[in-house]
Design a protein around this motif. Structure first.
Motif, PDB file in Angstrom:
ATOM      1  N   CYS A   1       0.860  -1.183   0.000  1.00 56.36           N
ATOM      2  CA  CYS A   1       0.000   0.000   0.000  1.00 56.36           C
ATOM      3  C   CYS A   1       0.893   1.230   0.000  1.00 56.36           C
ATOM      4  O   CYS A   1       1.035   1.910   1.023  1.00 56.36           O
ATOM      5  CB  CYS A   1      -0.937  -0.018   1.212  1.00 56.36           C
ATOM      6  SG  CYS A   1      -2.066  -1.411   1.184  1.00 56.36           S
TER       7      CYS A   1
ATOM      8  N   HIS B   1      -5.963  -0.656  -3.034  1.00 58.17           N
ATOM      9  CA  HIS B   1      -5.118  -0.311  -1.891  1.00 58.17           C
ATOM     10  C   HIS B   1      -5.922  -0.333  -0.595  1.00 58.17           C
ATOM     11  O   HIS B   1      -5.407  -0.743   0.453  1.00 58.17           O
ATOM     12  CB  HIS B   1      -4.489   1.071  -2.093  1.00 58.17           C
ATOM     13  CG  HIS B   1      -3.462   1.118  -3.189  1.00 58.17           C
ATOM     14  ND1 HIS B   1      -2.455   0.183  -3.296  1.00 58.17           N
ATOM     15  CD2 HIS B   1      -3.277   1.995  -4.209  1.00 58.17           C
ATOM     16  CE1 HIS B   1      -1.693   0.477  -4.344  1.00 58.17           C
ATOM     17  NE2 HIS B   1      -2.178   1.573  -4.910  1.00 58.17           N
TER      18      HIS B   1
ATOM     19  N   GLY C   1      -0.090  -5.017   2.714  1.00 52.04           N
ATOM     20  CA  GLY C   1      -1.190  -5.884   3.108  1.00 52.04           C
ATOM     21  C   GLY C   1      -1.113  -7.166   2.321  1.00 52.04           C
ATOM     22  O   GLY C   1      -0.140  -7.438   1.633  1.00 52.04           O
TER      23      GLY C   1
ATOM     24  N   GLU D   1      -4.798  -5.911   6.788  1.00 52.04           N
ATOM     25  CA  GLU D   1      -3.810  -5.894   7.861  1.00 52.04           C
ATOM     26  C   GLU D   1      -4.421  -6.236   9.218  1.00 52.04           C
ATOM     27  O   GLU D   1      -3.752  -6.779  10.084  1.00 52.04           O
ATOM     28  CB  GLU D   1      -3.134  -4.522   7.926  1.00 52.04           C
ATOM     29  CG  GLU D   1      -2.276  -4.196   6.718  1.00 52.04           C
ATOM     30  CD  GLU D   1      -1.598  -2.836   6.847  1.00 52.04           C
ATOM     31  OE1 GLU D   1      -1.670  -2.256   7.961  1.00 52.04           O
ATOM     32  OE2 GLU D   1      -1.017  -2.374   5.862  1.00 52.04           O
TER      33      GLU D   1
ATOM     34  N   ARG E   1       2.909   0.874   3.962  1.00 52.97           N
ATOM     35  CA  ARG E   1       2.397  -0.294   4.661  1.00 52.97           C
ATOM     36  C   ARG E   1       1.967  -1.344   3.663  1.00 52.97           C
ATOM     37  O   ARG E   1       1.424  -1.041   2.615  1.00 52.97           O
ATOM     38  CB  ARG E   1       1.192   0.119   5.528  1.00 52.97           C
ATOM     39  CG  ARG E   1       1.609   0.931   6.742  1.00 52.97           C
ATOM     40  CD  ARG E   1       0.390   1.471   7.447  1.00 52.97           C
ATOM     41  NE  ARG E   1      -0.277   2.472   6.595  1.00 52.97           N
ATOM     42  CZ  ARG E   1      -1.285   3.210   7.016  1.00 52.97           C
ATOM     43  NH1 ARG E   1      -1.737   3.057   8.246  1.00 52.97           N
ATOM     44  NH2 ARG E   1      -1.847   4.079   6.219  1.00 52.97           N
TER      45      ARG E   1
ATOM     46  N   HIS F   1      -5.025  -2.599   2.595  1.00 51.35           N
ATOM     47  CA  HIS F   1      -4.837  -2.011   3.922  1.00 51.35           C
ATOM     48  C   HIS F   1      -5.772  -2.667   4.943  1.00 51.35           C
ATOM     49  O   HIS F   1      -5.364  -2.950   6.076  1.00 51.35           O
ATOM     50  CB  HIS F   1      -5.086  -0.507   3.843  1.00 51.35           C
ATOM     51  CG  HIS F   1      -4.692   0.248   5.061  1.00 51.35           C
ATOM     52  ND1 HIS F   1      -4.862   1.605   5.171  1.00 51.35           N
ATOM     53  CD2 HIS F   1      -4.153  -0.157   6.238  1.00 51.35           C
ATOM     54  CE1 HIS F   1      -4.435   2.003   6.363  1.00 51.35           C
ATOM     55  NE2 HIS F   1      -3.997   0.956   7.034  1.00 51.35           N
TER      56      HIS F   1
ATOM     57  N   VAL G   1      -9.753   3.072   6.425  1.00 49.56           N
ATOM     58  CA  VAL G   1      -9.025   2.780   5.183  1.00 49.56           C
ATOM     59  C   VAL G   1      -9.771   3.324   3.975  1.00 49.56           C
ATOM     60  O   VAL G   1      -9.156   3.617   2.938  1.00 49.56           O
ATOM     61  CB  VAL G   1      -8.785   1.259   5.021  1.00 49.56           C
ATOM     62  CG1 VAL G   1      -8.082   0.686   6.246  1.00 49.56           C
ATOM     63  CG2 VAL G   1     -10.088   0.515   4.755  1.00 49.56           C
TER      64      VAL G   1
END
Length: 406
Positions: free
Chosen positions: A25, A382, A33, A389, A31, A386, A328
């Motif tokens: 992401c 994305h 995922g 996660e 970050r 995210h 998100v």
């Protein structure tokens, strides 16, 4: 894990903590995922063999077009006025033989005839004249509608290749969500390929020649009765619940009781030969039901028009986890149009240990979310990457064009 759909369609995303393929992401601080995207197109998939070769042994039931009652022969000596009166009387005669109407499919008793593929077969719950049938005809004006006695039967009819699509209600602007269909969406592996928003106008129906003052009892689905509460209270009638609105009209027509009415659609009045005693009797004029169109395979998302995506997921225990899940989408300016929570059937309660007070039990939920974005949009990809996660389970139920009320 990623399940691929055949016939050039998009893959089905079933995301878990142990997914092997990840997309970073990069739009939010690098970050990463576990969301997988595969846009490869496979060749034409091989459809199952003919029905007689399958072990299922079921035969699809074809919808039967109601046949009009035979018109009596008129003598040449009759006047034109008499002929016109006869034709008007015939127009109000309902189907004397209700066996001529399509029979609802049962989940335990599904039959099939050969389908020439000339038009789409669409399953719906109810009997002819139901609002679900009207939604199916709005989505596919030339389709062959197939009634089913239960929501479960409509799902199975699609899975067994007895029909091409199923159109099922998911929420109403007055009555709220249809929870049963949310549970069935997770239980079955069908894909949402479209939605239909239908304006619901309830009518008070009765036998020909009956007035609304003659009625002592009114039959209909519980939600329809609740949506017309003020009108029915003014009439002082007894409200009796039935399986669906069109089924109530069918009962009134077959029983022939002048003191019994039904709340149903104007189309149901035409089918069963009933008079419309009052129109638009619902308490709220903005009465809209949203239906989902289900198919065996997903459609390819696009960006040429507004798309909507539906997902379901679970969350791990922890403070603020639900806030993080919704964030998100907010961080990427993705609008959420629907949030629904349902207790998990296999693990309805979660035990949380507390050193001071002992164990505590909480409901463990599934979260259903609809958001306005296409899976062809990198921002949506994305967002789901995210979300994974901190989601224990994630599944895309469908990505489909949005529908608006005309």
């Amino acid at each position: 894990m990623m399940l691929m759909a055949s016939k050039g369609a998009l893959p089905i995303w079933v995301c878990a903590k142990a997914a092997q393929f990840h997309v970073g992401c990069s739009d939010l601080g690098g970050r990463t995922g576990g969301f997988a995207v595969n846009w490869s197109v496979k060749g034409d998939s091989v459809r199952p063999r003919k029905w007689e070769c399958l072990s299922v042994g079921f035969l699809a039931q074809r919808a039967i077009t109601p046949v009009e009652d035979e018109k009596p022969q008129t003598s040449g000596l009759e006047s034109s006025g008499a002929i016109e009166r006869t034709q008007q009387e015939e127009a109000k005669v309902f189907h004397r033989d209700l066996n001529l109407l399509p029979k609802p499919l049962s989940a335990l008793d599904l039959y099939s005839n050969s389908n020439d593929g000339s038009k789409v077969r669409v399953a719906y719950q109810g009997v002819p004249g139901a609002y679900s049938e009207a939604a199916a005809l709005k989505a596919y004006p030339k389709c062959e509608t197939v009634p089913c006695d239960e929501f479960e039967a409509a799902f199975k009819a699609v899975e067994l290749w007895l029909v091409d699509r199923a159109v099922l209600p998911i929420e109403n602007s007055v009555g709220g969500s249809i929870h049963r269909n949310y549970d069935l969406l997770l239980r079955h592996r069908l894909h949402i390929v479209g939605e239909v928003q239908l304006q619901v106008n309830h009518c008070l129906l009765g036998l020909p020649g009956t007035s609304k003052e003659d009625l002592k009892r009114v039959l209909s689905h519980p939600q329809a009765l609740a949506q017309c509460e003020m009108t029915l209270m003014e009439l002082g009638v007894i409200r009796v619940s039935t399986e669906d609105t069109a089924g109530a009209a069918q009962i009134v027509a077959s029983d022939g009781l002048r003191e019994v009415g039904a709340v149903a659609s104007s189309r149901a009045a035409e089918i069963y030969g009933l008079d419309i005693l009052a129109k638009k009797i619902q308490d709220d004029d903005d009465n809209i039901t949203r239906f989902l169109i289900l198919a065996r395979e997903p459609i390819i998302p696009g960006t040429d028009r507004p798309f909507k995506t539906s997902i379901v997921f679970t969350l791990e225990e922890g403070p603020g986890v639900l806030f993080k899940a919704l964030a998100v989408f907010a961080l990427r300016d993705i609008n959420l149009t629907k949030i629904e929570s349902r207790p998990q059937r296999k693990r309805p309660l979660r035990v949380v240990d507390d050193s001071n007070k002992g164990g505590a039990k909480y409901f463990d939920y599934l979260f259903y979310i609809d958001f306005e974005a296409s899976m062809a949009d990198p921002q949506a990809q994305h967002a789901l990457g995210h979300l994974q996660e901190f989601a224990g389970f994630l599944r895309v139920l469908g990505c489909y064009p949005s529908d608006i009320v005309p």
